[in-house]
Motif scaffolding. Structure first.
Motif, PDB file in Angstrom:
ATOM      1  N   MET A   1     -47.374 -15.791  33.071  1.00 33.49           N
ATOM      2  CA  MET A   1     -46.565 -14.471  33.765  1.00 33.49           C
ATOM      3  C   MET A   1     -47.366 -13.320  33.028  1.00 33.49           C
ATOM      4  O   MET A   1     -47.330 -13.342  31.853  1.00 33.49           O
ATOM      5  CB  MET A   1     -45.245 -14.700  33.594  1.00 33.49           C
ATOM      6  CG  MET A   1     -44.580 -13.617  34.391  1.00 33.49           C
ATOM      7  SD  MET A   1     -42.853 -13.947  34.572  1.00 33.49           S
ATOM      8  CE  MET A   1     -42.118 -13.641  32.729  1.00 33.49           C
ATOM      9  N   ALA A   2     -47.636 -12.465  33.753  1.00 34.77           N
ATOM     10  CA  ALA A   2     -48.237 -11.416  33.322  1.00 34.77           C
ATOM     11  C   ALA A   2     -47.336 -10.367  32.397  1.00 34.77           C
ATOM     12  O   ALA A   2     -47.549  -9.892  31.667  1.00 34.77           O
ATOM     13  CB  ALA A   2     -48.960 -10.455  34.279  1.00 34.77           C
ATOM     14  N   TYR A   3     -45.998 -10.652  32.957  1.00 36.78           N
ATOM     15  CA  TYR A   3     -45.024  -9.691  32.514  1.00 36.78           C
ATOM     16  C   TYR A   3     -44.389 -10.480  31.310  1.00 36.78           C
ATOM     17  O   TYR A   3     -43.482 -11.458  31.440  1.00 36.78           O
ATOM     18  CB  TYR A   3     -44.082  -9.263  33.578  1.00 36.78           C
ATOM     19  CG  TYR A   3     -42.930  -8.418  33.027  1.00 36.78           C
ATOM     20  CD1 TYR A   3     -43.209  -7.060  32.811  1.00 36.78           C
ATOM     21  CD2 TYR A   3     -41.616  -9.049  32.806  1.00 36.78           C
ATOM     22  CE1 TYR A   3     -42.259  -6.405  32.260  1.00 36.78           C
ATOM     23  CE2 TYR A   3     -40.602  -8.054  32.247  1.00 36.78           C
ATOM     24  CZ  TYR A   3     -41.168  -6.766  32.017  1.00 36.78           C
ATOM     25  OH  TYR A   3     -39.890  -5.794  31.435  1.00 36.78           O
ATOM     26  N   ASN A   4     -44.605 -10.138  30.008  1.00 32.63           N
ATOM     27  CA  ASN A   4     -44.276 -10.765  28.830  1.00 32.63           C
ATOM     28  C   ASN A   4     -43.715  -9.808  27.821  1.00 32.63           C
ATOM     29  O   ASN A   4     -44.714  -9.492  27.204  1.00 32.63           O
ATOM     30  CB  ASN A   4     -44.999 -12.045  28.385  1.00 32.63           C
ATOM     31  CG  ASN A   4     -44.632 -12.790  27.439  1.00 32.63           C
ATOM     32  OD1 ASN A   4     -43.299 -12.567  27.244  1.00 32.63           O
ATOM     33  ND2 ASN A   4     -45.320 -13.564  26.963  1.00 32.63           N
ATOM     34  N   VAL A   5     -42.823  -9.808  27.602  1.00 33.30           N
ATOM     35  CA  VAL A   5     -42.110  -8.491  26.609  1.00 33.30           C
ATOM     36  C   VAL A   5     -41.421  -9.571  25.525  1.00 33.30           C
ATOM     37  O   VAL A   5     -40.463  -9.898  25.788  1.00 33.30           O
ATOM     38  CB  VAL A   5     -41.335  -7.485  26.949  1.00 33.30           C
ATOM     39  CG1 VAL A   5     -40.940  -6.651  25.883  1.00 33.30           C
ATOM     40  CG2 VAL A   5     -42.222  -6.588  27.877  1.00 33.30           C
ATOM     41  N   ALA A   6     -41.901  -9.741  24.245  1.00 34.03           N
ATOM     42  CA  ALA A   6     -41.397 -10.716  23.302  1.00 34.03           C
ATOM     43  C   ALA A   6     -40.207 -10.688  22.965  1.00 34.03           C
ATOM     44  O   ALA A   6     -39.140 -11.677  23.107  1.00 34.03           O
ATOM     45  CB  ALA A   6     -42.380 -10.848  22.177  1.00 34.03           C
ATOM     46  N   LEU A   8     -37.384  -9.362  24.719  1.00 31.71           N
ATOM     47  CA  LEU A   8     -36.906  -9.751  25.976  1.00 31.71           C
ATOM     48  C   LEU A   8     -36.840 -11.089  26.104  1.00 31.71           C
ATOM     49  O   LEU A   8     -35.692 -11.817  26.549  1.00 31.71           O
ATOM     50  CB  LEU A   8     -37.190  -9.055  27.262  1.00 31.71           C
ATOM     51  CG  LEU A   8     -36.617  -9.074  28.239  1.00 31.71           C
ATOM     52  CD1 LEU A   8     -35.257  -8.667  28.317  1.00 31.71           C
ATOM     53  CD2 LEU A   8     -37.371  -8.205  29.589  1.00 31.71           C
TER      54      LEU A   8
ATOM     55  N   ALA B  51     -33.752  -7.160  20.666  1.00 28.17           N
ATOM     56  CA  ALA B  51     -33.936  -6.483  21.959  1.00 28.17           C
ATOM     57  C   ALA B  51     -33.353  -4.980  22.328  1.00 28.17           C
ATOM     58  O   ALA B  51     -34.255  -4.324  22.847  1.00 28.17           O
ATOM     59  CB  ALA B  51     -33.327  -7.333  23.151  1.00 28.17           C
ATOM     60  N   ILE B  55     -36.724  -2.769  22.662  1.00 28.69           N
ATOM     61  CA  ILE B  55     -37.144  -2.399  24.134  1.00 28.69           C
ATOM     62  C   ILE B  55     -36.967  -1.009  24.407  1.00 28.69           C
ATOM     63  O   ILE B  55     -35.857  -0.561  24.327  1.00 28.69           O
ATOM     64  CB  ILE B  55     -36.572  -3.541  24.928  1.00 28.69           C
ATOM     65  CG1 ILE B  55     -37.348  -4.743  24.500  1.00 28.69           C
ATOM     66  CG2 ILE B  55     -36.622  -3.122  26.154  1.00 28.69           C
ATOM     67  CD1 ILE B  55     -36.650  -6.339  25.184  1.00 28.69           C
ATOM     68  N   ASP B  66     -41.969  -3.455  24.658  1.00 23.63           N
ATOM     69  CA  ASP B  66     -41.640  -3.265  23.365  1.00 23.63           C
ATOM     70  C   ASP B  66     -42.981  -2.595  22.570  1.00 23.63           C
ATOM     71  O   ASP B  66     -42.952  -2.255  21.330  1.00 23.63           O
ATOM     72  CB  ASP B  66     -41.359  -4.655  22.381  1.00 23.63           C
ATOM     73  CG  ASP B  66     -42.482  -5.390  22.623  1.00 23.63           C
ATOM     74  OD1 ASP B  66     -43.251  -5.511  23.670  1.00 23.63           O
ATOM     75  OD2 ASP B  66     -42.564  -6.607  21.967  1.00 23.63           O
ATOM     76  N   PRO B  71     -46.948  -4.719  29.643  1.00 25.69           N
ATOM     77  CA  PRO B  71     -48.175  -5.494  29.807  1.00 25.69           C
ATOM     78  C   PRO B  71     -48.955  -5.278  31.162  1.00 25.69           C
ATOM     79  O   PRO B  71     -49.993  -5.297  31.270  1.00 25.69           O
ATOM     80  CB  PRO B  71     -47.340  -6.995  29.921  1.00 25.69           C
ATOM     81  CG  PRO B  71     -46.308  -6.774  29.265  1.00 25.69           C
ATOM     82  CD  PRO B  71     -45.553  -5.491  29.415  1.00 25.69           C
ATOM     83  N   VAL B  72     -48.296  -4.861  32.172  1.00 21.78           N
ATOM     84  CA  VAL B  72     -48.985  -4.584  33.417  1.00 21.78           C
ATOM     85  C   VAL B  72     -49.710  -3.224  33.274  1.00 21.78           C
ATOM     86  O   VAL B  72     -50.980  -3.218  33.489  1.00 21.78           O
ATOM     87  CB  VAL B  72     -48.038  -4.168  34.694  1.00 21.78           C
ATOM     88  CG1 VAL B  72     -48.645  -3.840  35.889  1.00 21.78           C
ATOM     89  CG2 VAL B  72     -47.313  -5.749  34.868  1.00 21.78           C
ATOM     90  N   ARG B  78     -55.763  -4.165  36.494  1.00 22.04           N
ATOM     91  CA  ARG B  78     -54.519  -3.652  37.360  1.00 22.04           C
ATOM     92  C   ARG B  78     -55.124  -2.473  38.187  1.00 22.04           C
ATOM     93  O   ARG B  78     -55.447  -1.626  37.561  1.00 22.04           O
ATOM     94  CB  ARG B  78     -53.245  -3.710  36.914  1.00 22.04           C
ATOM     95  CG  ARG B  78     -52.794  -4.899  36.014  1.00 22.04           C
ATOM     96  CD  ARG B  78     -52.638  -5.977  36.931  1.00 22.04           C
ATOM     97  NE  ARG B  78     -51.588  -5.725  37.914  1.00 22.04           N
ATOM     98  CZ  ARG B  78     -50.275  -6.648  37.998  1.00 22.04           C
ATOM     99  NH1 ARG B  78     -50.178  -7.630  37.045  1.00 22.04           N
ATOM    100  NH2 ARG B  78     -49.398  -6.515  38.852  1.00 22.04           N
ATOM    101  N   GLU B  96     -44.367 -10.210  40.422  1.00 18.46           N
ATOM    102  CA  GLU B  96     -45.491 -10.840  39.335  1.00 18.46           C
ATOM    103  C   GLU B  96     -45.604 -12.509  39.626  1.00 18.46           C
ATOM    104  O   GLU B  96     -46.656 -13.086  39.666  1.00 18.46           O
ATOM    105  CB  GLU B  96     -45.189 -10.716  37.993  1.00 18.46           C
ATOM    106  CG  GLU B  96     -45.537  -9.428  37.462  1.00 18.46           C
ATOM    107  CD  GLU B  96     -46.857  -8.982  37.735  1.00 18.46           C
ATOM    108  OE1 GLU B  96     -47.815  -9.576  36.937  1.00 18.46           O
ATOM    109  OE2 GLU B  96     -47.170  -8.335  38.450  1.00 18.46           O
ATOM    110  N   ARG B  99     -48.199 -13.894  42.013  1.00 22.62           N
ATOM    111  CA  ARG B  99     -49.566 -14.009  41.550  1.00 22.62           C
ATOM    112  C   ARG B  99     -50.607 -13.092  42.711  1.00 22.62           C
ATOM    113  O   ARG B  99     -51.579 -13.672  42.666  1.00 22.62           O
ATOM    114  CB  ARG B  99     -50.085 -15.226  41.294  1.00 22.62           C
ATOM    115  CG  ARG B  99     -49.210 -15.954  40.215  1.00 22.62           C
ATOM    116  CD  ARG B  99     -49.491 -17.578  39.930  1.00 22.62           C
ATOM    117  NE  ARG B  99     -48.824 -18.050  38.900  1.00 22.62           N
ATOM    118  CZ  ARG B  99     -48.900 -18.065  37.872  1.00 22.62           C
ATOM    119  NH1 ARG B  99     -50.015 -17.602  37.500  1.00 22.62           N
ATOM    120  NH2 ARG B  99     -48.072 -18.677  36.980  1.00 22.62           N
TER     121      ARG B  99
END
Lengths: 199, 199
Positions: A1-6, A8, B51, B55, B66, B71-72, B78, B96, B99
Motif C-alpha cells: 500500500m502506497a499509504y504507509n505512515v509508520a 500510525l 502517534a 503524526i 510523520d 507518502p503520496v 504521482r 489507494e 491501485r
C-alpha cells in the motif's frame, strides 16, 4: 500500500491485536485516538501502564485488585464461608450486578482446556484448596461457564472438594428469563425440564 | 457496584470513550490488555503517545504523515495535476486500495455540517484553493461521501473552483458491484439509471 505512515500503522496494529477488533475497526479506533486532545491520549496511554503496574491478584480470592485484598474480601459483611468459584473477573462483575450474592469468590483465571494446553495446574485451584483447608467453608458454589470446559472444571474441582465434607453446588440450568421456548436449544430445554420446580 | 478497582475502572472508561465500544466490550478489552505481557502493554501505551507526537498534516495535501510530506505527495510518480478531494484519511486508504488512482489527494478533515457546527472555515478548503492557485491543477475529483454533508461540501468547493477554469468531477453514483437491485434504495437506483452507459 502506497499509504504507509509508520507511527500510525503501529497504532493500528496495536488495536488489531485486541479481541474482536478487525482491520477496519482498528483503523477507526486509531484515527479516533489520533484526533483526541493530547491530554486524553496521554490519559489513555497512562491508564494502560497504570493498570499493569498496580493491578495484581487478591491474596485470598485471586480476583484483580490494586490493594492487598479485593473489595469483596475486604468487606466484613461478606460471608467468607460461602465461596463462589468463577472462571474470570468478569464473572464476578456479572454476579455482583445481581446484588443477591453475599458470599465471597474464588477466581480460577480460566477453565481446564486440554486443547488449549490449560491443565488444572495453570488455574488457581491449588489456592482454592489451601484457602478452604485454612479458613474452612460451608458451601462452594461452582459458577464456571456452562461450556464443555466450564463443566469439566466444575467436575474436577468438586471431586477434590467433596472428600472434605463441604457442600458443593452448581448454578441452575434452564431457560433464560425473558427467553422464548422455541429458540431454546434442546439441551437447555432438557435441563430446564429436569430442574423444574413446584409453582 | 461492590467490585471497584480504580486503575481497572479507569482503563475500562478509556476504552468506553472509543467510538462503537460499549460497556461490555470496554470491559473485555481492558481485561485483555491487563492479561497482555508487560512489554506488549508498554508497546500499546507508547504507540498512542508516539502517534500523537509524530503524526501531523502533510504540508501539501493535509493527509496524516510523520514526515514533511505524506507518502503520496513524496512519490514523484504521482500526478500532482489531478487532485482527489476526500473527507478524511481513511478515504485515502480506501482509494489507494483500488491501485487505480495515480493522482494526489486533498484531505478536508470533515464535511460541512451546520448542525454539528462545522462550517467551511473548519475544513482544509483554504489550503486546497491556495494549493491550486500555486501549483495549478488539471482536474479536481470530488470524492466526499455520498451523504447530505458530503454532497453539500462537494457543491460548495466546486463553486469556488469552477471560476478558475479547472475541470471538477464527482465520483459516479450507482449500484454497488455485487449488489442486488431489489435491495438498492430508490435514490441510488434513480442515479444509476441517469448514469447508465452503453454496453
Amino acid at each position: 500500500m502506497a499509504y504507509n505512515v509508520a507511527p500510525l500503522s503501529r497504532l493500528i496494529e496495536q488495536f488489531e491485536k485486541l479481541p474482536g477488533i478487525g482491520r477496519k475497526t482498528a483503523q477507526r479506533l486509531a484515527f479516533y485516538v489520533l484526533n483526541m486532545p493530547k491530554e486524553d491520549a496521554k490519559a489513555f496511554s497512562e491508564a494502560i501502564i497504570e493498570a499493569h503496574q498496580k493491578i495484581h491478584h487478591c491474596s485470598i480470592c485471586q480476583n484483580l485488585t490494586d490493594e492487598e485484598l479485593c473489595p469483596v474480601c475486604r468487606n466484613p459483611a461478606r460471608d467468607r464461608k460461602v465461596i463462589c468459584v468463577v472462571e474470570n473477573p468478569r464473572d464476578v462483575i456479572a454476579i455482583e450486578k445481581t446484588r443477591e450474592y453475599k458470599g465471597t469468590y474464588h477466581v480460577l483465571h480460566g477453565a481446564i482446556s486440554p486443547l488449549d494446553g490449560i491443565g488444572p495446574e495453570q488455574l488457581k485451584i491449588k489456592e482454592l484448596l489451601e484457602r478452604i483447608k485454612k479458613d474452612g467453608a460451608d458451601e462452594i458454589i461452582m459458577a464456571t461457564n456452562a461450556t464443555v470446559e466450564g463443566e469439566a472444571t466444575a467436575m474436577y474441582i468438586s471431586k477434590l472438594i467433596k472428600p472434605l465434607n463441604i457442600l458443593v453446588t452448581r448454578l441452575a440450568y434452564g431457560i433464560p428469563v425473558g427467553g422464548d421456548l422455541e429458540y431454546a436449544d434442546e439441551v437447555t430445554l432438557r435441563r430446564a425440564l429436569e430442574g423444574r420446580s413446584l409453582l
